[in-house]
Design a protein around this motif. Sequence first.
Motif, PDB file in Angstrom:
ATOM      1  N   ARG A  97       0.828  -1.193   0.000  1.00 60.08           N
ATOM      2  CA  ARG A  97       0.000   0.000   0.000  1.00 60.08           C
ATOM      3  C   ARG A  97       0.870   1.253   0.000  1.00 60.08           C
ATOM      4  NH1 ARG A  97      -4.003  -0.733   4.816  1.00 60.08           N
ATOM      5  NH2 ARG A  97      -2.748  -2.534   5.362  1.00 60.08           N
ATOM      6  N   ALA A  98       0.267   2.349  -0.423  1.00 63.64           N
ATOM      7  CA  ALA A  98       1.030   3.596  -0.595  1.00 63.64           C
ATOM      8  C   ALA A  98       1.717   4.026   0.693  1.00 63.64           C
ATOM      9  CB  ALA A  98       0.106   4.697  -1.101  1.00 63.64           C
ATOM     10  N   GLY A  99       1.067   3.857   1.836  1.00 64.36           N
ATOM     11  CA  GLY A  99       1.675   4.265   3.099  1.00 64.36           C
ATOM     12  C   GLY A  99       2.959   3.514   3.400  1.00 64.36           C
ATOM     13  N   PHE A 100       2.987   2.226   3.068  1.00 64.18           N
ATOM     14  CA  PHE A 100       4.183   1.420   3.334  1.00 64.18           C
ATOM     15  C   PHE A 100       5.347   1.868   2.454  1.00 64.18           C
ATOM     16  CE2 PHE A 100       7.004  -2.185   2.793  1.00 64.18           C
ATOM     17  CZ  PHE A 100       7.082  -2.742   4.069  1.00 64.18           C
ATOM     18  N   VAL A 101       5.105   2.073   1.159  1.00 63.31           N
ATOM     19  CA  VAL A 101       6.211   2.452   0.287  1.00 63.31           C
ATOM     20  C   VAL A 101       6.736   3.834   0.630  1.00 63.31           C
ATOM     21  CG1 VAL A 101       5.415   0.951  -1.581  1.00 63.31           C
ATOM     22  CG2 VAL A 101       4.686   3.326  -1.550  1.00 63.31           C
ATOM     23  N   GLU A 102       5.858   4.719   1.086  1.00 67.37           N
ATOM     24  CA  GLU A 102       6.319   6.044   1.486  1.00 67.37           C
ATOM     25  C   GLU A 102       7.135   5.976   2.773  1.00 67.37           C
ATOM     26  OE1 GLU A 102       2.559   7.966   1.706  1.00 67.37           O
ATOM     27  OE2 GLU A 102       2.331   8.089  -0.479  1.00 67.37           O
ATOM     28  N   GLN A 103       6.713   5.153   3.716  1.00 60.99           N
ATOM     29  CA  GLN A 103       7.401   5.045   4.996  1.00 60.99           C
ATOM     30  C   GLN A 103       8.785   4.429   4.847  1.00 60.99           C
ATOM     31  OE1 GLN A 103       5.212   2.740   7.853  1.00 60.99           O
ATOM     32  NE2 GLN A 103       6.785   2.910   9.437  1.00 60.99           N
ATOM     33  N   HIS A 104       8.932   3.493   3.891  1.00 68.37           N
ATOM     34  CA  HIS A 104      10.179   2.733   3.795  1.00 68.37           C
ATOM     35  C   HIS A 104      10.974   3.045   2.524  1.00 68.37           C
ATOM     36  CE1 HIS A 104       9.099   0.484   7.353  1.00 68.37           C
ATOM     37  NE2 HIS A 104       7.930   0.225   6.838  1.00 68.37           N
ATOM     38  N   ASP A 105      10.772   4.218   1.959  1.00 66.00           N
ATOM     39  CA  ASP A 105      11.559   4.685   0.809  1.00 66.00           C
ATOM     40  C   ASP A 105      11.532   3.702  -0.357  1.00 66.00           C
ATOM     41  OD1 ASP A 105      12.358   7.047   2.104  1.00 66.00           O
ATOM     42  OD2 ASP A 105      14.012   6.031   3.097  1.00 66.00           O
ATOM     43  N   LEU A 106      10.333   3.232  -0.680  1.00 60.63           N
ATOM     44  CA  LEU A 106      10.172   2.308  -1.796  1.00 60.63           C
ATOM     45  C   LEU A 106       9.314   2.915  -2.910  1.00 60.63           C
ATOM     46  CD1 LEU A 106       9.504  -0.933   0.290  1.00 60.63           C
ATOM     47  CD2 LEU A 106      11.611  -0.355  -0.928  1.00 60.63           C
ATOM     48  N   THR A 107       9.172   4.238  -2.907  1.00 63.70           N
ATOM     49  CA  THR A 107       8.404   4.907  -3.954  1.00 63.70           C
ATOM     50  C   THR A 107       9.168   4.852  -5.274  1.00 63.70           C
ATOM     51  OG1 THR A 107       9.427   7.048  -3.494  1.00 63.70           O
ATOM     52  CG2 THR A 107       7.410   6.494  -2.267  1.00 63.70           C
ATOM     53  N   TYR A 108       8.468   5.193  -6.351  1.00 63.31           N
ATOM     54  CA  TYR A 108       9.113   5.231  -7.662  1.00 63.31           C
ATOM     55  C   TYR A 108      10.294   6.186  -7.667  1.00 63.31           C
ATOM     56  CZ  TYR A 108       9.586   6.149 -12.708  1.00 63.31           C
ATOM     57  OH  TYR A 108      10.055   6.313 -13.989  1.00 63.31           O
ATOM     58  N   ASP A 109      10.103   7.381  -7.104  1.00 64.79           N
ATOM     59  CA  ASP A 109      11.199   8.356  -7.108  1.00 64.79           C
ATOM     60  C   ASP A 109      12.394   7.854  -6.304  1.00 64.79           C
ATOM     61  OD1 ASP A 109       9.830  10.117  -8.719  1.00 64.79           O
ATOM     62  OD2 ASP A 109       9.023  11.285  -7.048  1.00 64.79           O
ATOM     63  N   ALA A 110      12.130   7.192  -5.173  1.00 66.55           N
ATOM     64  CA  ALA A 110      13.233   6.697  -4.350  1.00 66.55           C
ATOM     65  C   ALA A 110      14.016   5.610  -5.070  1.00 66.55           C
ATOM     66  CB  ALA A 110      12.685   6.165  -3.022  1.00 66.55           C
ATOM     67  N   LEU A 111      13.328   4.690  -5.731  1.00 66.70           N
ATOM     68  CA  LEU A 111      14.033   3.596  -6.405  1.00 66.70           C
ATOM     69  C   LEU A 111      14.624   4.040  -7.733  1.00 66.70           C
ATOM     70  CD1 LEU A 111      11.823   0.486  -5.578  1.00 66.70           C
ATOM     71  CD2 LEU A 111      13.683   1.545  -4.290  1.00 66.70           C
ATOM     72  N   ARG A 112      13.999   5.018  -8.375  1.00 70.81           N
ATOM     73  CA  ARG A 112      14.572   5.555  -9.611  1.00 70.81           C
ATOM     74  C   ARG A 112      15.879   6.286  -9.326  1.00 70.81           C
ATOM     75  NH1 ARG A 112      11.067   9.643 -13.261  1.00 70.81           N
ATOM     76  NH2 ARG A 112      11.007  10.665 -11.221  1.00 70.81           N
ATOM     77  N   ALA A 113      16.017   6.829  -8.125  1.00 69.43           N
ATOM     78  CA  ALA A 113      17.286   7.474  -7.761  1.00 69.43           C
ATOM     79  C   ALA A 113      18.409   6.450  -7.669  1.00 69.43           C
ATOM     80  CB  ALA A 113      17.122   8.206  -6.431  1.00 69.43           C
ATOM     81  N   VAL A 114      18.077   5.205  -7.386  1.00 66.18           N
ATOM     82  CA  VAL A 114      19.073   4.127  -7.302  1.00 66.18           C
ATOM     83  C   VAL A 114      19.346   3.545  -8.684  1.00 66.18           C
ATOM     84  CG1 VAL A 114      19.550   1.846  -6.300  1.00 66.18           C
ATOM     85  CG2 VAL A 114      18.340   3.576  -4.952  1.00 66.18           C
ATOM     86  N   GLN A 115      18.275   3.323  -9.462  1.00 66.37           N
ATOM     87  CA  GLN A 115      18.399   2.745 -10.802  1.00 66.37           C
ATOM     88  C   GLN A 115      17.541   3.597 -11.732  1.00 66.37           C
ATOM     89  OE1 GLN A 115      18.185   1.668 -13.728  1.00 66.37           O
ATOM     90  NE2 GLN A 115      17.732  -0.509 -13.844  1.00 66.37           N
ATOM     91  N   PRO A 116      18.146   4.583 -12.420  1.00 67.12           N
ATOM     92  CA  PRO A 116      17.363   5.568 -13.179  1.00 67.12           C
ATOM     93  C   PRO A 116      16.489   4.968 -14.284  1.00 67.12           C
ATOM     94  CG  PRO A 116      19.601   6.351 -12.850  1.00 67.12           C
ATOM     95  CD  PRO A 116      19.576   4.918 -12.388  1.00 67.12           C
ATOM     96  N   GLU A 117      16.844   3.791 -14.812  1.00 66.89           N
ATOM     97  CA  GLU A 117      16.092   3.211 -15.922  1.00 66.89           C
ATOM     98  C   GLU A 117      15.057   2.193 -15.449  1.00 66.89           C
ATOM     99  OE1 GLU A 117      18.700   1.585 -18.833  1.00 66.89           O
ATOM    100  OE2 GLU A 117      19.825   3.454 -19.117  1.00 66.89           O
ATOM    101  N   ILE A 118      14.805   2.136 -14.160  1.00 67.03           N
ATOM    102  CA  ILE A 118      13.950   1.079 -13.634  1.00 67.03           C
ATOM    103  C   ILE A 118      12.510   1.197 -14.135  1.00 67.03           C
ATOM    104  CG2 ILE A 118      13.203   2.234 -11.517  1.00 67.03           C
ATOM    105  CD1 ILE A 118      14.311  -1.471 -11.872  1.00 67.03           C
ATOM    106  N   ILE A 119      11.919   0.080 -14.442  1.00 67.93           N
ATOM    107  CA  ILE A 119      10.472  -0.017 -14.678  1.00 67.93           C
ATOM    108  C   ILE A 119       9.844  -0.387 -13.342  1.00 67.93           C
ATOM    109  CG2 ILE A 119       8.645  -1.299 -15.849  1.00 67.93           C
ATOM    110  CD1 ILE A 119      10.761  -1.725 -18.143  1.00 67.93           C
ATOM    111  N   TYR A 120       8.993   0.477 -12.846  1.00 69.32           N
ATOM    112  CA  TYR A 120       8.429   0.358 -11.497  1.00 69.32           C
ATOM    113  C   TYR A 120       6.960  -0.029 -11.636  1.00 69.32           C
ATOM    114  CZ  TYR A 120       7.155   2.065  -6.753  1.00 69.32           C
ATOM    115  OH  TYR A 120       6.704   2.201  -5.448  1.00 69.32           O
ATOM    116  N   ALA A 121       6.650  -1.277 -11.322  1.00 64.31           N
ATOM    117  CA  ALA A 121       5.290  -1.787 -11.484  1.00 64.31           C
ATOM    118  C   ALA A 121       4.634  -1.926 -10.118  1.00 64.31           C
ATOM    119  CB  ALA A 121       5.314  -3.132 -12.200  1.00 64.31           C
ATOM    120  N   ALA A 122       3.500  -1.259  -9.936  1.00 71.91           N
ATOM    121  CA  ALA A 122       2.794  -1.281  -8.658  1.00 71.91           C
ATOM    122  C   ALA A 122       1.379  -1.796  -8.869  1.00 71.91           C
ATOM    123  CB  ALA A 122       2.745   0.122  -8.052  1.00 71.91           C
ATOM    124  N   VAL A 123       0.971  -2.727  -8.011  1.00 73.83           N
ATOM    125  CA  VAL A 123      -0.392  -3.245  -8.012  1.00 73.83           C
ATOM    126  C   VAL A 123      -1.094  -2.678  -6.783  1.00 73.83           C
ATOM    127  CG1 VAL A 123      -1.852  -5.304  -7.973  1.00 73.83           C
ATOM    128  CG2 VAL A 123       0.377  -5.376  -9.116  1.00 73.83           C
TER     129      VAL A 123
END
Length: 403
Positions: A97-123
């Motif tokens: 859920r959105a609250g979990f990814v925001e709390q633990h730095d797992l948002t698209y922006d956070a992971l894109r900062a690690v791997q800029p070309e990442i495809i980020y798929a969220a259900v």
Amino acid sequence: MAGVLEGITILDLSRLIAGPYAAMALADLGARVIKVEALAGDDGRHLGPPFLQGSSVLFHSSNRGKESIALDVRKPAGREVLHRLLRRAQVVLHNFRAGFVEQHDLTYDALRAVQPEIIYAAVSAFGEDGEYRLRPAVDSVVQGAAGAFFASGEAGDDPIRIGLPVVDVTCGMCGAFGILAAIMHWRQTGRGQRVETVLVDTMFNLMATRVAEYALEGREPARALNLPLAAPSRHFRAGDGRWFNVSVVNDDAFARFCAVISRPEWVADPRYASNSARVAHRPEMAAALAEVFAARPAAQWVDAFSAADLPCGPINTVAEAMADPVLAARFTTHPALPGLPQIPHPARLSEGMPGPTRTAPPPRLGQHSAALLEELGFGPEEVGRLVRERVVRLAEDALAEDA
């Protein structure tokens, strides 16, 4: 046989069905899928019975062809391991859920900062924006919220849930479609992107005719055993007590239907002369047909309608369906999973899709933790520290606790 997605690495952080099914479909196409599980394992491992080799059959149905690392991504050290995996991956998939990814730095922006070309798929259940973004939900909750409990049965019946995880599995198929499109875009442009798959959107797509019926006519759609778009199109009880299904979809087919049931006068009957008229008179037609079909056993009706080139078939139990040699031939077997039928993906390629018999069986919890950590450059002392601090769980730990 190499798969069409060979060279693509996918990190699957999802649980239960929708996300894992999407990742499994991509594994069937040759992608390397690394399942990043909580230390206790994917919740789906524990839902049952029945169980096979320590995991539920629900888990087996959505996780073949994957590697497993048991990792606590809530801890900073766990996220460091995840980031190392991410730098080697093209896709990351989750259903937090959105609250979990925001709390633990797992948002698209956070992971894109690690791997800029990442495809980020969220259900997500209801989308990552809006008032319902933090609501917990599973298949049945989404069916209920979307109105699907009133799509089955007849007027006056209690609400009826579709008794299959139809939202989850269909959402998984749609998620795989979206990820494949993003991979094609990445190969063309070198750019990653965000892919969102929403359970309630999946349900509404399945209910498209009901949604349109309410929107255009301003009334609650009529409940019916089958879609009230054509008639007769439903299941009937025959004279031997067994059920069969027959569907008539146009006027020529209705004429053939009437010839089989020895009611040629129905073709010119104003109540039945057009599909819209037949739909309007479904109840009285069904009552008349109940008397007609009582005259012969179901197998004879199926043979007669088949000879008339009308869609028809028996209403089987699961046991009867699996005893049908033609239907049973759709299944395959895996030598590591004796007794468990393997169900291939509905879309099969003649090349570039190894299939379930050539794909690894679903992994044990943490089965690949040690090998993956070594691949990422962690030495034995670092691995030992991660295990002691409950950041990582090795397969040996899982086996010892499950014994």
